[in-house]
Design a protein around this motif. Structure first.
Motif, short mmCIF file in Angstrom:
data_model
loop_
_atom_site.label_atom_id
_atom_site.label_comp_id
_atom_site.label_asym_id
_atom_site.label_seq_id
_atom_site.Cartn_x
_atom_site.Cartn_y
_atom_site.Cartn_z
N SER A 197 0.82 -1.21 0.00
CA SER A 197 0.00 0.00 0.00
C SER A 197 0.85 1.27 0.00
N GLY A 198 2.17 1.14 0.04
CA GLY A 198 3.06 2.30 0.11
C GLY A 198 3.25 2.95 -1.24
N PRO A 199 4.22 3.88 -1.33
CA PRO A 199 4.46 4.59 -2.60
C PRO A 199 4.98 3.64 -3.68
N ALA A 200 4.82 4.08 -4.96
CA ALA A 200 5.21 3.22 -6.09
C ALA A 200 6.67 3.45 -6.45
N TYR A 201 7.45 2.35 -6.57
CA TYR A 201 8.86 2.42 -6.93
C TYR A 201 9.03 1.93 -8.36
N PRO A 202 10.06 2.40 -9.06
CA PRO A 202 10.29 1.88 -10.41
C PRO A 202 10.59 0.38 -10.34
N PRO A 203 10.03 -0.42 -11.25
CA PRO A 203 10.29 -1.86 -11.20
C PRO A 203 11.76 -2.17 -11.51
N CYS A 204 12.32 -3.14 -10.84
CA CYS A 204 13.72 -3.50 -11.11
C CYS A 204 14.03 -4.92 -10.61
N THR A 205 15.20 -5.40 -11.05
CA THR A 205 15.62 -6.75 -10.66
C THR A 205 16.87 -6.65 -9.79
N VAL A 206 16.87 -7.38 -8.68
CA VAL A 206 18.05 -7.41 -7.81
C VAL A 206 18.54 -8.86 -7.75
N LEU A 207 19.84 -9.04 -7.98
CA LEU A 207 20.42 -10.38 -7.88
C LEU A 207 21.21 -10.46 -6.56
N TYR A 208 20.88 -11.45 -5.75
CA TYR A 208 21.59 -11.62 -4.47
C TYR A 208 22.39 -12.92 -4.54
N ILE A 209 23.73 -12.77 -4.50
CA ILE A 209 24.59 -13.97 -4.55
C ILE A 209 25.02 -14.27 -3.12
N GLU A 210 24.48 -15.34 -2.57
CA GLU A 210 24.65 -15.63 -1.12
C GLU A 210 24.42 -17.12 -0.89
N ASP A 211 25.28 -17.76 -0.11
CA ASP A 211 25.11 -19.21 0.11
C ASP A 211 24.40 -19.53 1.42
N ASN A 212 23.99 -18.51 2.14
CA ASN A 212 23.32 -18.77 3.41
C ASN A 212 21.82 -18.51 3.24
N LEU A 213 21.05 -19.60 3.42
CA LEU A 213 19.60 -19.50 3.17
C LEU A 213 18.94 -18.47 4.07
N ALA A 214 19.37 -18.45 5.32
CA ALA A 214 18.75 -17.53 6.28
C ALA A 214 18.91 -16.09 5.80
N ASN A 215 20.10 -15.77 5.27
CA ASN A 215 20.33 -14.41 4.79
C ASN A 215 19.45 -14.09 3.57
N LEU A 216 19.24 -15.11 2.73
CA LEU A 216 18.37 -14.91 1.56
C LEU A 216 16.93 -14.61 2.03
N GLU A 217 16.52 -15.35 3.08
CA GLU A 217 15.16 -15.12 3.62
C GLU A 217 15.03 -13.70 4.15
N VAL A 218 16.10 -13.25 4.83
CA VAL A 218 16.07 -11.89 5.38
C VAL A 218 15.90 -10.88 4.25
N MET A 219 16.67 -11.10 3.18
CA MET A 219 16.62 -10.13 2.09
C MET A 219 15.23 -10.07 1.46
N GLU A 220 14.58 -11.23 1.37
CA GLU A 220 13.21 -11.25 0.84
C GLU A 220 12.31 -10.37 1.70
N LEU A 221 12.49 -10.52 3.02
CA LEU A 221 11.67 -9.71 3.93
C LEU A 221 11.96 -8.22 3.78
N VAL A 222 13.25 -7.91 3.64
CA VAL A 222 13.63 -6.50 3.47
C VAL A 222 12.98 -5.93 2.21
N LEU A 223 13.04 -6.71 1.15
CA LEU A 223 12.56 -6.19 -0.13
C LEU A 223 11.04 -6.07 -0.20
N ALA A 224 10.38 -6.69 0.78
CA ALA A 224 8.93 -6.53 0.85
C ALA A 224 8.59 -5.06 1.14
N TYR A 225 9.56 -4.35 1.72
CA TYR A 225 9.35 -2.92 2.02
C TYR A 225 9.65 -2.04 0.81
#
Ligand code: ADP
Length: 650
Positions: free
Chosen positions: A521-549
């Motif tokens: 419901s927040g402001p609209a951001y330009p669409p884009c793709t982010v590539l996260y190179i990381e071997d730790n699953l927990a960190n990938l999960e965190v990033m997903e949560l961050v990007l929800a914002y």
């Protein structure tokens, strides 16, 4: 006719020459003075004693024998005798012709004319230098000893035959932290007190038996309770009858010396132990490497001879491959052990969900368990807890324990994996229990040593003997502990305990303040793709949560460096988030490849790393990274950075 006896004149002349002979032969200086002080006669004794020949002294006053600064008493003596006073023998000091001062004892007597009138004085001077020295010696010695007692650096004390302290010098008083000798003596608990008690008894017996005890060392406390080490010597002082009267002790503070000795000994022991361990490790390793190598070379030669049937050829190749795999495992595990011991192995300690690690290990062990008909039971009600660990290394540890639980189990046995909060607060314990033969008490320590297989090598069960040694070291390096409980004939339980930490979701909940809600419901951001190179699953999960914002972002991820680079070329993302520690190639190498390829060179790269070494940060920024963020993530910082690099809301 003359009688046989001499006449009076002759007698007088005889007496005179006898007197002259005595005077000449005397060792004393016999000197005659006129009343005005001038010397009239100077015998050979005077010549020897003062070193002046008679000719040099006749007519001169005796004052030339008086040392400078001392009063000349001779005029008074002459005066007194002239006045018919009796002059007592007196001691004084004279100087010889060579300037040496001698102690002399002088007797003065009147010299009379036949009329009885005093016409001069005879003095007899005796050299008493040596006698004086002997007389003075005891006082002098006492003075010297007292000076030493008062001023020496060593502590000196005297104790009676009953072991009671009766004297202590200032150095000892200082050494043991007292204000005065009296205070020291009055304290029954002082370090050197109670010589006849307990542990000092032996010292005392030696002292009584041998008369002295040299260089004994003793640990104790000063008055303020601080520890002190002293080195000392004690000797018996005996009375005139030879019985012990007092005991004299001298002590030196050797606390500093002891401390450095202990330190040096510990360092040497440590170095010796490490050296022995290294030598043993190397010799066992070279022995272990020989076994698979012998198989590889043997089967290789058989194949080369070309006389094997096709079935035998296939078997030989199988054996070579099996030995090769074994060799590779040996090398990998040895390198890992050496790496941990030398502190070279890097650990990426992060919150790791215990359920995920266990699952990874179970996936890998499943087929082997199935093959032996072994059932694996899970009792993981704590699977959602997070521990601080290096995920990959923890999987390696569980894999080792599970593999042993399967390998050393009975056919159709059981392995149970359970998890519980441990007794030590804030830690979690994971247990791997098997229904194997159990481990004999005397083997329990040995099994954690490299290359120890405890006879398993004869059983046909494959292994290197390195798994437990490596697992133990890995767990310790991650700040955890490992334990074993086992009963013969019943089975064994290996457990691992690690510190519990907050999961990434909790970390995140703490960081956001304000910002857009993750419901879109927040402001609209330009669409884009982010590539996260990381071997730790927990960190990938965190990033997903961050990007929800930050709506509009498509997150793609790669758990390995090479794959990450390939995805970057394929998808051309607007931003690459890059972990430094990856399983295949380093984050630094990925950055280099991205920068070096025309289709990815312009993609901004942000480094996300658990450790920020100052040199590394500068290097990577120089190499083209846009920013360097350290874990754990701060959501606001990441979102802010994205706004800068990808643009804000429209
Ligand atoms: P390996 O490669 O031989 O399995 P490890 O270091 O993992 O080496 O184990 C050392 C030895 O300890 C094994 O060879 C085996 O004799 C014994 N051992 C390990 N795990 C168990 C177990 N669960 N039950 C019985 N014995 C075991």
């Amino acid at each position: 006719m003359r009688s046989g006896s001499p006449d009076i004149t002759e007698q007088a002349s005889l007496a005179k020459s006898q007197l002259a002979a005595i005077v000449e032969a005397s060792d004393d200086a016999i000197i005659t003075h006129a009343l005005n002080g001038a010397i009239v006669s100077w015998n050979s004794g005077a010549e020897r004693m003062y070193g002046y020949p008679s000719g040099a002294m006749i007519g001169r006053p005796i004052s030339i024998l008086v040392p400078p600064g001392l009063p000349d008493v001779m005029p008074d003596v002459l005066q007194g005798i002239a006045n018919a006073q009796r002059v007592e023998r007196f001691d004084t000091v004279h100087t010889t012709s060579t300037g040496i001062e001698i102690d002399v004892s002088i007797t003065a007597s009147p010299l009379r004319a036949p009329s009885g009138k005093v016409i001069g004085v005879t003095t007899i001077a005796r050299d008493v230098t040596q006698r004086r020295a002997v007389e003075l010696a005891p006082h002098e010695t006492e003075r010297k000893y007292r000076t030493i007692f008062e001023n020496t650096r060593e502590g000196i004390f005297y104790v009676t035959a009953d072991g009671e302290t009766v004297a202590a010098n200032p150095a000892l008083v200082r050494l043991l932290g007292y204000d005065s000798a009296e205070e020291y003596i009055a304290d029954p608990d002082h370090l050197l007190g109670s010589w006849k008690t307990s542990e000092r008894q032996e010292l005392w017996s030696r002292l009584e038996g041998e008369g002295e005890v040299r260089d004994f060392e003793m640990e104790g406390r000063r008055r303020d309770g601080t520890k002190i080490w002293v080195s000392g010597t004690m000797v018996v002082l005996r009375d005139a009858n030879g019985s012990p009267s007092t005991y004299q002790g001298t002590v030196l503070d050797i606390t500093g010396q002891k401390r450095s000795e202990t330190l040096r000994r510990r360092e040497t022991d440590e170095a010796d132990r490490a050296n022995r361990a290294k030598t043993e490790f190397l010799s066992r390793m070279s022995h272990e490497l020989r076994t698979p190598l012998t198989a590889i070379l043997g089967f290789g030669q058989l194949l080369q001879m070309g006389r094997l049937s096709s079935v035998q050829q296939i078997e030989s190749v199988d054996n070579i491959l099996k030995a090769g795999r074994h060799l590779l495992q040996l090398i990998n595990e040895s390198v890992d052990i050496a790496g941990i011991e030398e502190g070279r192995m890097a650990f990426s300690l992060e919150p790791v969900r215990i359920g995920d690690v266990v699952k990874d290990a179970l996936d890998l062990i499943g087929p082997a368990a199935e093959q032996r008909g072994i059932e694996i039971r899970l009792s993981l009600d704590q699977a959602d807890r997070y521990v601080k660990a290096d995920r990959q290394r923890l999987v390696q540890v569980f894999l080792n324990l599970l593999s042993n639980a399967v390998k050393y189990n009975k056919e159709h046995g059981m392995v149970t994996l359970s998890c519980r909060e441990s007794k030590v607060k804030g830690t979690l314990t994971v247990l791997v229990t098997d229904t194997g033969p159990g481990i004999a008490p005397e083997l329990r320590d040995r099994m954690f040593k490299p290359f120890e297989r405890l006879g398993a090598e004869k059983s046909g069960v494959e292994g290197t003997g390195l798994g437990l040694a490596l697992s133990l070291q890995l767990v310790r390096a991650m700040g955890g502990t490992m334990a074993l409980e086992t009963e013969m004939g019943e089975g064994s339980t290996f457990s691992i305990t690690l510190p519990i930490v907050n999961g990434p979701a909790v970390q995140l909940a703490e960081s956001p303040s304000g910002g857009a809600a993750p419901d879109g419901s927040g402001p609209a951001y330009p669409p884009c793709t982010v590539l996260y190179i990381e071997d730790n699953l927990a960190n990938l999960e965190v990033m997903e949560l961050v990007l929800a914002y930050r709506p509009g972002v498509k997150l793609i991820s790669a758990m390995q460096g090479r794959l990450g680079f390939a995805l970057a070329k394929e998808h051309h993302p607007e931003l690459v988030l890059l972990d430094m520690r990856l399983a295949d190639i380093s984050g630094r190498e990925v950055l280099k490849r991205l920068q070096g390829h025309p289709s990815t060179a312009d993609i901004p790269v942000v480094i996300l790393s658990a450790e920020a070494l100052p040199g590394d940060v500068d290097d990577l920024l120089q190499a083209g990274a846009r920013a360097y963020l350290t874990k754990p993530f701060h959501m606001e910082v990441i979102l802010q950075l994205m706004e800068e690099l990808l643009g804000g809301p429209s």
